[in-house]
Design a protein around this motif. Structure first.
Motif, PDB file in Angstrom:
ATOM      1  N   SER A 101      11.843   3.091   2.136  1.00  0.00           N
ATOM      2  CA  SER A 101      11.281   1.737   2.102  1.00  0.00           C
ATOM      3  C   SER A 101      11.910   0.830   3.141  1.00  0.00           C
ATOM      4  O   SER A 101      11.244  -0.057   3.689  1.00  0.00           O
ATOM      5  CB  SER A 101      11.465   1.126   0.708  1.00  0.00           C
ATOM      6  OG  SER A 101      10.730   1.841  -0.253  1.00  0.00           O
ATOM      7  N   ALA A 151       7.599  -6.870   9.319  1.00  0.00           N
ATOM      8  CA  ALA A 151       6.350  -6.469   8.664  1.00  0.00           C
ATOM      9  C   ALA A 151       6.620  -5.482   7.531  1.00  0.00           C
ATOM     10  O   ALA A 151       6.014  -5.569   6.457  1.00  0.00           O
ATOM     11  CB  ALA A 151       5.403  -5.857   9.692  1.00  0.00           C
ATOM     12  N   ARG A 152       7.548  -4.570   7.763  1.00  0.00           N
ATOM     13  CA  ARG A 152       7.871  -3.578   6.734  1.00  0.00           C
ATOM     14  C   ARG A 152       8.511  -4.248   5.521  1.00  0.00           C
ATOM     15  O   ARG A 152       8.195  -3.913   4.368  1.00  0.00           O
ATOM     16  CB  ARG A 152       8.793  -2.522   7.327  1.00  0.00           C
ATOM     17  CG  ARG A 152       8.986  -1.298   6.460  1.00  0.00           C
ATOM     18  CD  ARG A 152       9.497  -0.151   7.295  1.00  0.00           C
ATOM     19  NE  ARG A 152       9.607   1.068   6.508  1.00  0.00           N
ATOM     20  CZ  ARG A 152       9.552   2.274   7.027  1.00  0.00           C
ATOM     21  NH1 ARG A 152       9.357   2.444   8.320  1.00  0.00           N
ATOM     22  NH2 ARG A 152       9.678   3.343   6.252  1.00  0.00           N
ATOM     23  N   THR A 154       8.072  -7.344   4.640  1.00  0.00           N
ATOM     24  CA  THR A 154       7.013  -8.123   3.995  1.00  0.00           C
ATOM     25  C   THR A 154       6.204  -7.241   3.052  1.00  0.00           C
ATOM     26  O   THR A 154       5.840  -7.665   1.943  1.00  0.00           O
ATOM     27  CB  THR A 154       6.093  -8.761   5.044  1.00  0.00           C
ATOM     28  OG1 THR A 154       6.869  -9.621   5.898  1.00  0.00           O
ATOM     29  CG2 THR A 154       4.991  -9.587   4.394  1.00  0.00           C
ATOM     30  N   ASP A 155       5.937  -6.003   3.456  1.00  0.00           N
ATOM     31  CA  ASP A 155       5.232  -5.066   2.574  1.00  0.00           C
ATOM     32  C   ASP A 155       6.037  -4.789   1.304  1.00  0.00           C
ATOM     33  O   ASP A 155       5.489  -4.717   0.196  1.00  0.00           O
ATOM     34  CB  ASP A 155       4.960  -3.750   3.310  1.00  0.00           C
ATOM     35  CG  ASP A 155       3.896  -3.879   4.390  1.00  0.00           C
ATOM     36  OD1 ASP A 155       3.142  -4.876   4.367  1.00  0.00           O
ATOM     37  OD2 ASP A 155       3.829  -2.993   5.268  1.00  0.00           O
ATOM     38  N   THR A 156       7.352  -4.616   1.461  1.00  0.00           N
ATOM     39  CA  THR A 156       8.222  -4.386   0.305  1.00  0.00           C
ATOM     40  C   THR A 156       8.224  -5.609  -0.620  1.00  0.00           C
ATOM     41  O   THR A 156       8.185  -5.474  -1.855  1.00  0.00           O
ATOM     42  CB  THR A 156       9.654  -4.079   0.771  1.00  0.00           C
ATOM     43  OG1 THR A 156       9.648  -2.894   1.573  1.00  0.00           O
ATOM     44  CG2 THR A 156      10.590  -3.870  -0.407  1.00  0.00           C
ATOM     45  N   GLN A 158       5.807  -7.794  -0.881  1.00  0.00           N
ATOM     46  CA  GLN A 158       4.506  -7.845  -1.540  1.00  0.00           C
ATOM     47  C   GLN A 158       4.441  -6.870  -2.711  1.00  0.00           C
ATOM     48  O   GLN A 158       3.924  -7.206  -3.781  1.00  0.00           O
ATOM     49  CB  GLN A 158       3.401  -7.513  -0.527  1.00  0.00           C
ATOM     50  CG  GLN A 158       1.990  -7.599  -1.091  1.00  0.00           C
ATOM     51  CD  GLN A 158       1.597  -9.025  -1.416  1.00  0.00           C
ATOM     52  OE1 GLN A 158       1.358  -9.835  -0.533  1.00  0.00           O
ATOM     53  NE2 GLN A 158       1.536  -9.359  -2.710  1.00  0.00           N
ATOM     54  N   ALA A 159       4.988  -5.671  -2.513  1.00  0.00           N
ATOM     55  CA  ALA A 159       5.001  -4.684  -3.597  1.00  0.00           C
ATOM     56  C   ALA A 159       5.822  -5.182  -4.776  1.00  0.00           C
ATOM     57  O   ALA A 159       5.449  -4.971  -5.944  1.00  0.00           O
ATOM     58  CB  ALA A 159       5.554  -3.353  -3.082  1.00  0.00           C
ATOM     59  N   ASN A 162       3.656  -7.746  -6.480  1.00  0.00           N
ATOM     60  CA  ASN A 162       2.523  -7.082  -7.121  1.00  0.00           C
ATOM     61  C   ASN A 162       2.939  -6.391  -8.418  1.00  0.00           C
ATOM     62  O   ASN A 162       2.127  -6.233  -9.337  1.00  0.00           O
ATOM     63  CB  ASN A 162       1.895  -6.051  -6.176  1.00  0.00           C
ATOM     64  CG  ASN A 162       1.107  -6.697  -5.047  1.00  0.00           C
ATOM     65  OD1 ASN A 162       0.824  -7.901  -5.080  1.00  0.00           O
ATOM     66  ND2 ASN A 162       0.773  -5.913  -4.036  1.00  0.00           N
ATOM     67  N   LEU A 177       2.375 -13.528   2.861  1.00  0.00           N
ATOM     68  CA  LEU A 177       2.058 -13.181   1.480  1.00  0.00           C
ATOM     69  C   LEU A 177       0.986 -14.144   0.986  1.00  0.00           C
ATOM     70  O   LEU A 177       1.190 -15.365   1.005  1.00  0.00           O
ATOM     71  CB  LEU A 177       3.292 -13.283   0.587  1.00  0.00           C
ATOM     72  CG  LEU A 177       4.447 -12.320   0.879  1.00  0.00           C
ATOM     73  CD1 LEU A 177       5.577 -12.556  -0.109  1.00  0.00           C
ATOM     74  CD2 LEU A 177       3.995 -10.886   0.806  1.00  0.00           C
TER      75      LEU A 177
END
Length: 208
Positions: A101, A151-152, A154-156, A158-159, A162, A177
Motif C-alpha cells: 500500500s 496520488a497513492r 490519496t487512494d489509501t 480514500q480506502a 470508504n 477526496l
C-alpha cells in the motif's frame, strides 16, 4: 462519529484557538486550512491528547485516534520491515498489505537510516495503516512525497474513509477526496487581550 464542542487550544501557555466546534460521521474527511501559525498543528495535537485543552469536549476515545506529525516516528536502526513489526506489536494489529500500500516492498530489508526523505515519510505514514484506528489525524502528510506517491497515499486515504474511517488533515495541497470539506482554523482565533502596560510599550507592539 466524532464531535468537537467549544474546544480551546493552547500553544505553550497562550490560547491560540477558542470555541472550535465540528462534527464528523464515519467516512468523512476534514481539511484544516489557514495561514502558517494559525493553529492547525495545535488543533491536531490537542485532538490527539498531546496538548491540554483548557475548555471544550471531544466525544472520541483516545484509543480511536492515531496522529502523525512532522516527524516520521521511524527507528533508524531498524529495517523498514522491522519498523512495521514494531508498530504491529504496539497496536496489536497486523494488516497484510501495508508494504504494498505504501510502495515499500523493495525497501523491506533496508535500514531506515538509509532511506530518503520521501521513503521515510512513506514508512511513517504506514504506521497509520498498521494502527487499525478509525480516526487519522494528519499534519502535512504529503511533505517530501512526489506526485505519484501523493496520488497513492490519496487512494489509501480514500480506502480508509470508504471503510468507515475518519481523517482530519492539515495541508496546503488539494486532496482529491470527493467527501472532503474544509475548516478554516483562523475563524476560531482566540482574542489576545493586552494589559495597559503592554499597549504602552512600543517593544511589544506587533508581538501578537
Amino acid at each position: 462519529m466524532m464531535t468537537v464542542t467549544d474546544l480551546d487550544c493552547l500553544r505553550g501557555q497562550r490560547r491560540v484557538l477558542s470555541g472550535v466546534s465540528f462534527a464528523l460521521d464515519a467516512g468523512d474527511c476534514l481539511i484544516l486550512r489557514g495561514p502558517n501559525g494559525a493553529g492547525k498543528t495545535t488543533l491536531l495535537r490537542t485532538l490527539a491528547g498531546l496538548s491540554p485543552a483548557p475548555r471544550g469536549a471531544l466525544s472520541t476515545a483516545p484509543e480511536d485516534l492515531v496522529y502523525t506529525g512532522h516527524l516520521d516516528a521511524v527507528k533508524p536502526q531498524l529495517t523498514v520491515a522491522e519498523n512495521l513489526t514494531f508498530w504491529q506489536g504496539i497496536y496489536q494489529n497486523a494488516p497484510q498489505d501495508t508494504l504494498n500500500s505504501f510502495d515499500l516492498d523493495e525497501l523491506a530489508d533496508r535500514p531506515a537510516a538509509t532511506l530518503s526523505a520521501g521513503q521515510k515519510r512513506r514508512l511513517g505514514l504506514a504506521r497509520l495503516h498498521v494502527s487499525g484506528r478509525k480516526i487519522w489525524l494528519l499534519d502535512e502528510p504529503t511533505t517530501a512525497l512526489d506526485a505519484d506517491h501523493v496520488a497513492r497515499f490519496t487512494d489509501t486515504l480514500q480506502a480508509h474513509c470508504n471503510g468507515g474511517g475518519i481523517a482530519i488533515i492539515s495541508t496546503h495541497l488539494d486532496i482529491a477526496l470527493p467527501q472532503a470539506r474544509t475548516l478554516n482554523v483562523a475563524d476560531f482565533a482566540a482574542r489576545q487581550d493586552r494589559t495597559a502596560d503592554e499597549e504602552a510599550d512600543p517593544f511589544l507592539q506587533g508581538a501578537y
